[in-house]
Design a protein around this motif. Structure first.
Motif, short mmCIF file in Angstrom:
data_model
loop_
_atom_site.label_atom_id
_atom_site.label_comp_id
_atom_site.label_asym_id
_atom_site.label_seq_id
_atom_site.Cartn_x
_atom_site.Cartn_y
_atom_site.Cartn_z
N GLU A 183 0.82 -1.21 0.00
CA GLU A 183 0.00 0.00 0.00
C GLU A 183 0.85 1.26 0.00
N VAL A 184 1.97 1.23 0.71
CA VAL A 184 2.91 2.37 0.65
C VAL A 184 3.42 2.54 -0.78
N GLN A 185 3.72 1.42 -1.45
CA GLN A 185 4.17 1.50 -2.83
C GLN A 185 3.09 2.10 -3.73
N LYS A 186 1.84 1.71 -3.46
CA LYS A 186 0.74 2.29 -4.23
C LYS A 186 0.66 3.80 -4.02
N MET A 187 0.84 4.24 -2.78
CA MET A 187 0.84 5.67 -2.49
C MET A 187 1.98 6.38 -3.21
N CYS A 188 3.13 5.74 -3.26
CA CYS A 188 4.28 6.33 -3.97
C CYS A 188 3.99 6.42 -5.47
N ASP A 189 3.34 5.39 -6.02
CA ASP A 189 3.00 5.41 -7.44
C ASP A 189 2.01 6.53 -7.75
N ILE A 190 1.04 6.73 -6.87
CA ILE A 190 0.08 7.83 -7.06
C ILE A 190 0.81 9.17 -7.00
N THR A 191 1.71 9.31 -6.04
CA THR A 191 2.48 10.55 -5.91
C THR A 191 3.28 10.82 -7.18
N ARG A 192 3.92 9.79 -7.71
CA ARG A 192 4.71 9.95 -8.93
C ARG A 192 3.82 10.35 -10.11
N ARG A 193 2.66 9.74 -10.21
CA ARG A 193 1.72 10.10 -11.28
C ARG A 193 1.32 11.57 -11.21
N GLU B 55 8.68 8.06 2.68
CA GLU B 55 8.66 7.34 1.40
C GLU B 55 8.02 8.20 0.31
N LEU B 56 6.94 8.91 0.64
CA LEU B 56 6.32 9.79 -0.35
C LEU B 56 7.26 10.93 -0.73
N CYS B 57 7.96 11.46 0.25
CA CYS B 57 8.86 12.58 -0.01
C CYS B 57 10.09 12.17 -0.83
N LYS B 58 10.46 10.91 -0.76
CA LYS B 58 11.53 10.43 -1.64
C LYS B 58 11.13 10.56 -3.10
N VAL B 59 9.86 10.29 -3.39
CA VAL B 59 9.36 10.47 -4.75
C VAL B 59 9.39 11.94 -5.14
N VAL B 60 8.91 12.79 -4.24
CA VAL B 60 8.89 14.24 -4.52
C VAL B 60 10.30 14.75 -4.76
N ALA B 61 11.27 14.24 -4.01
CA ALA B 61 12.67 14.67 -4.16
C ALA B 61 13.23 14.31 -5.53
N GLU B 62 12.71 13.24 -6.14
CA GLU B 62 13.15 12.87 -7.49
C GLU B 62 12.88 14.00 -8.49
N TYR B 63 11.85 14.78 -8.22
CA TYR B 63 11.46 15.89 -9.09
C TYR B 63 11.99 17.23 -8.58
N ASP B 64 12.79 17.19 -7.51
CA ASP B 64 13.23 18.40 -6.82
C ASP B 64 12.03 19.24 -6.40
N GLY B 65 10.95 18.54 -6.01
CA GLY B 65 9.76 19.23 -5.53
C GLY B 65 9.90 19.63 -4.07
#
Length: 528
Positions: A166-176, A204-214
């Motif tokens: 479920e955390v992975q699903k949340m990360c995927d939504i964040t990336r989308r 974990e969600l913020c790691k995705v955001v950091a990929e975009y320098d968000g």
């Protein structure tokens, strides 16, 4: 046609001293700054005695729904705001799965309002932003993907912890949603369902955001009794994820907690010394504003608004609510404790039945209804389906100035637009220029302008905005430094400021000589 603004003092957003110059604009962009010879056909704006500055950027806005109903957002434009950041506090418009439209509208109503006049089936950030683009908007709008919406799509509205899948699903939504153009992630850790999350989920969600320098924009778990541990949590998120951290509406609430201000600032400095990127925004008032439902203990919100309304019908649970409010719960920001029943005022309701309570504090509501104040307030929340706004008094002027002059700070409104709003909706930016620059001399004009323009543009990553510079978009405000100020009060907040003479958005002259021209001049800004 070329527009030339001449004879004014240019304060370009860099923080450097203002200088006399003219500005030429063609189409959407600034083409030149300096000595500019006029030509036949030029539109001339005479700024003699006035300051020419970049358009102000409101980094904490709640126009998310309103902009679909009335796209002009005149209270912002009239104070010089040309760009807003939507999607705040972890609860906003998108993403919104179809099966959650009804409960989510109730959850959102206290912050952003509700409407039957829009199509709620947009589903994603891309769908929501496309609606804005198709309709047209009065000023530039950008978006943060809200943590609560992500959590809702992945695991629903219940108080539970996600498993690894479920955390992975949340990360995927964040990336989308980041890929659709969001500038970052927001959370509101006093609002449900964000408050159910543990720190690792946020990391974990913020790691995705950091990929975009968000940027990670956070209403932290506590701005009161446990603010030190609350800040430590958010700094740890920045440390482990690498994301830029931006604290929303930064403050320390309640007299007993003002002792923590020095330590709060030390935590900011220590984190920055480690290399963690930290900033915050602030509105220049000693009172805050949010949903009245936050006075209820966290357990009352479990499962969403429908469950909250069920609990408000139970006399035994009402007694438990009162006990928890009067005795407190570990880690919970208790608004009644730090503000008091007499310093929390209702600002908006959903129905006409309770409009007589707007402007009254919680003690007065009890008197008007002839009941114990707690019971009267619980009745109000039930009758209005939790869609009630409030203002609460929390601080002192010296604290406003102390945070205002910090290098991490930029100005915001955090303006809720419904009912009898907080005066910050109409006056945050002019108030800084009038009260704190001209009258209090708390900071120089050039520094204040930088905090409204280039500073937030850099934090959020707005390209070619926030400065007066050739090639940049012509988002410009022209104001009178001798008169600019807010006018609204807590009793009579719906008053436009004085001293804002001209506003241009993407080169279009939307406010001319203090008169607003209804032009849909804004753009939806999407992160590349």
């Amino acid at each position: 046609m070329r527009t030339i603004i001449k004879n004014g003092l240019v304060v370009d957003g860099t923080g450097q001293k203002g200088f006399a110059a003219a500005i030429a604009i063609e189409g959407q962009r600034i083409t030149a700054i300096g000595e500019i010879a006029g030509q036949a056909g030029d539109k001339i704006i005479d700024a003699a005695g006035l300051v020419i500055a970049p358009g102000f950027i409101d980094t904490h806005s709640h126009s998310d729904l309103k902009v679909l109903v009335n796209p002009y957002i005149e209270p912002k434009i009239r104070q010089g705001v040309t760009t807003e950041v939507l999607g705040q506090d972890g609860i906003s418009m998108a993403p919104l799965p179809l099966e959650y439209i009804s409960p989510w509208r109730k959850n959102l109503a206290g912050l952003d309002g509700d409407s039957d006049d829009i199509d709620w089936t947009y589903e994603t950030t891309d769908g929501y932003l496309a609606m804005l683009e198709k309709q047209g908007i009065g000023l530039n709008e950008s978006y943060l993907v809200p943590h609560g919406n992500i959590r809702m799509e992945a695991i629903g509205l219940s108080n539970c912890q996600p498993n690894a899948a479920e955390v992975q699903k949340m990360c995927d939504i964040t990336r989308r949603e980041m890929a659709a153009g969001a500038y970052g992630l927001s959370t509101g850790l006093i609002y449900m369902p964000c408050a159910y999350s543990e720190t690792q989920e946020i990391i974990e969600l913020c790691k995705v955001v950091a990929e975009y320098d968000g940027v990670f924009v956070v209403h932290q778990r506590s701005e009161a009794d446990t603010i030190l541990s609350s800040m430590a949590e958010i700094i740890e998120v920045g440390r482990q994820s690498g994301v830029k951290v931006h604290f929303s509406h930064f403050k320390v609430c309640g007299k007993k907690n003002w002792q923590y201000i020095d330590k709060v600032l030390q935590l900011l400095e220590q984190a920055q010394a480690e290399g963690i990127r930290i900033s915050f925004d602030q509105y220049p008032y000693v009172a805050g504003s949010t949903m009245l439902g936050v006075i209820l203990p966290p357990w009352v919100h479990d499962g969403g608004t429908d469950k909250l309304l069920e609990r408000l019908q139970d006399p035994e649970l009402r007694r438990r609510m009162i006990y928890d409010i009067e005795h407190g719960l570990p880690g919970w920001d208790n608004f009644v404790d730090f503000a008091g029943l007499d310093q929390i005022f209702v600002t908006s309701v959903k129905t006409s039945a309770n409009e007589d309570l707007i402007g009254k504090n919680l003690l007065e509501i009890g008197q008007v209804r002839g009941k114990d104040p707690y019971q009267a307030v619980f009745d109000l929340l039930y009758e209005e389906e939790n869609a009630v706004g409030m203002v609460d008094f929390y601080g002192q002027e010296e604290h406003i100035i102390r945070f205002l002059t910090r290098p991490e700070q930029n100005v915001c409104t955090d303006g809720l637009l419904a009912g009898k709003p907080h005066p910050r909706v109409f006056g945050s930016f002019p108030r800084v220029l009038g009260k704190y620059v001209r009258e209090e001399q708390a900071l120089p004009l050039e520094a204040a302008i930088a905090k409204m323009t280039a500073k937030p543009a850099a934090v959020f990553g707005f390209k070619e905005r926030g400065l007066l510079k050739a090639g940049f978009y012509a988002d410009i405000v022209v104001f009178n430094p001798a008169t600019v100020n807010d006018q609204g009060t807590y009793v009579d907040p719906v008053q436009y400021p004085v001293g804002i003479e001209h506003v241009l958005i993407n080169g279009q002259h939307v406010l001319a000589y203090g008169q607003y021209n209804k032009i849909l001049a804004g753009k939806v800004l999407r992160r590349d």
